[in-house]
Design a protein around this motif. Sequence first.
Motif, mmCIF file in Angstrom:
data_model
loop_
_atom_site.group_PDB
_atom_site.id
_atom_site.type_symbol
_atom_site.label_atom_id
_atom_site.label_comp_id
_atom_site.label_asym_id
_atom_site.label_seq_id
_atom_site.Cartn_x
_atom_site.Cartn_y
_atom_site.Cartn_z
ATOM 1 N N ILE A 1 0.881 -1.232 0.043
ATOM 2 C CA ILE A 1 -0.111 -0.069 0.134
ATOM 3 C C ILE A 1 0.780 1.085 -0.149
ATOM 4 O O ILE A 1 1.976 1.204 0.567
ATOM 5 N N ALA A 2 0.289 2.283 -0.700
ATOM 6 C CA ALA A 2 1.288 3.506 -0.652
ATOM 7 C C ALA A 2 0.401 4.797 -0.774
ATOM 8 O O ALA A 2 -0.836 4.832 -1.045
ATOM 9 N N LYS A 3 1.225 5.793 0.049
ATOM 10 C CA LYS A 3 0.354 7.102 0.117
ATOM 11 C C LYS A 3 1.597 8.101 -0.730
ATOM 12 O O LYS A 3 2.587 8.320 -0.374
ATOM 13 N N LYS A 4 0.950 8.688 -1.470
ATOM 14 C CA LYS A 4 1.514 10.007 -2.066
ATOM 15 C C LYS A 4 1.639 11.123 -1.316
ATOM 16 O O LYS A 4 0.675 11.735 -0.590
ATOM 17 N N ILE A 5 2.714 11.579 -0.616
ATOM 18 C CA ILE A 5 2.873 12.828 0.387
ATOM 19 C C ILE A 5 3.430 13.812 -0.224
ATOM 20 O O ILE A 5 3.576 14.967 0.592
ATOM 21 N N GLY A 6 3.581 14.065 -1.657
ATOM 22 C CA GLY A 6 4.218 15.312 -1.908
ATOM 23 C C GLY A 6 5.032 15.177 -3.287
ATOM 24 O O GLY A 6 5.025 13.907 -3.793
ATOM 25 N N ASP A 7 5.260 16.285 -3.822
ATOM 26 C CA ASP A 7 6.326 16.391 -4.883
ATOM 27 C C ASP A 7 7.523 17.070 -4.580
ATOM 28 O O ASP A 7 7.514 17.987 -3.930
ATOM 29 N N GLU A 8 8.474 16.277 -4.774
ATOM 30 C CA GLU A 8 9.898 16.853 -4.544
ATOM 31 C C GLU A 8 10.428 17.833 -5.550
ATOM 32 O O GLU A 8 10.348 17.255 -6.938
ATOM 33 N N ILE A 9 10.859 18.923 -5.558
ATOM 34 C CA ILE A 9 11.317 19.832 -6.661
ATOM 35 C C ILE A 9 12.884 19.968 -6.517
ATOM 36 O O ILE A 9 13.599 20.030 -5.569
ATOM 37 N N ALA A 10 13.402 19.839 -7.878
ATOM 38 C CA ALA A 10 14.889 19.711 -7.989
ATOM 39 C C ALA A 10 15.219 20.592 -9.023
ATOM 40 O O ALA A 10 14.513 20.970 -9.786
ATOM 41 N N ARG A 11 16.467 21.294 -8.692
ATOM 42 C CA ARG A 11 17.048 22.306 -9.799
ATOM 43 C C ARG A 11 18.212 21.866 -9.983
ATOM 44 O O ARG A 11 18.948 21.020 -9.411
ATOM 45 N N LEU A 12 18.890 22.867 -10.998
ATOM 46 C CA LEU A 12 20.422 22.679 -11.341
ATOM 47 C C LEU A 12 21.094 23.295 -10.300
ATOM 48 O O LEU A 12 20.752 24.655 -10.112
ATOM 49 N N TYR A 13 22.111 23.114 -9.729
ATOM 50 C CA TYR A 13 22.942 23.826 -8.851
ATOM 51 C C TYR A 13 24.357 23.519 -9.007
ATOM 52 O O TYR A 13 24.985 22.617 -9.788
ATOM 53 N N ALA A 14 25.285 24.571 -8.763
ATOM 54 C CA ALA A 14 26.618 24.522 -8.702
ATOM 55 C C ALA A 14 27.338 25.545 -7.918
ATOM 56 O O ALA A 14 26.745 26.228 -7.179
ATOM 57 N N ALA A 15 28.666 25.219 -7.712
ATOM 58 C CA ALA A 15 29.403 26.088 -6.598
ATOM 59 C C ALA A 15 29.522 27.395 -7.381
ATOM 60 O O ALA A 15 29.699 27.440 -8.451
#
Length: 296
Positions: free
Chosen positions: A160-174
Amino acid sequence: MDWKAVKFDWNRARAFLVTAEEGSLSAAARALGMAQPTLGRQVDALESELGVLLFERGGRGLTLTQAGLELLDHVRAMGEAAGRVSLAASGQAQSIEGSITITASEIHSAFLLPPVVARLRREQPGIEVEIVASNATIDLKRREADIAVRSFRPTQPDLIAKKIGDEIARLYAAESYLERIGHPRTPEELSGAAFIGFDTTDVMVDGLNRLGLKLTRKNFPVLTASHLVHWELVKAGAGIGIVPEAVGDREGGVRRVLDDLPPMEFPIWLTTHRELNTSRRVRLVYDMLAEELGRG
């Protein structure tokens, strides 16, 4: 040989099963959390007990013999039955105290789970927690974990599963790397930049190009399957990487690349076995994870 007429130690049978599925003693030992010599002795003892050779030992590892192939079907069925019994027993447990195993990706295990586990330890000190930080899919049906934090919805009917949200990812650099390449402001200006990839496939290349970039495999001179190593490489200035906002935005010396690019979204699913969902301990931890991880 009539395998049904043979009685043998389940620990030895499990050692054989995992070794057959993993393909080597070293991999099986890691999967079972035991020393390789100990595992090897269990497999040897099973062969002696049955009076047959189960594996051909060669330079390229282990190969199942015909007897081993025949035995594998029986032992696999035994393992599935044992897993169902264990799940049923665990599901009936009404005590809060005891152990719980949570599996999540490396990045989630390192950055999302610690605050939840800290709260759990404050509120329920009788619960012992093990975190399996792995980017591989851990088998809940075999009790390799009780709860999983995943980026996909399971298809097995017993889960069984529950969707708890959406993760937002982006491009990162030093900042040091961005300064070195001239602080690019358009997708075209990233065509000569170095990116840190996860594998040798074109999945990451194609995904970024759909956002408007124009990259090839040559833009990925550094690869790592580890999310934590990926992040450390970004921080060190080795190239541009894909990182969750919740991680990247709070790191000094690192900033978003082309902030106006559409973000990448990944769902977060909380998964457990249907029978384990009747356990008070699993239900408590499951609900706490859903509450805390759902805040973001």
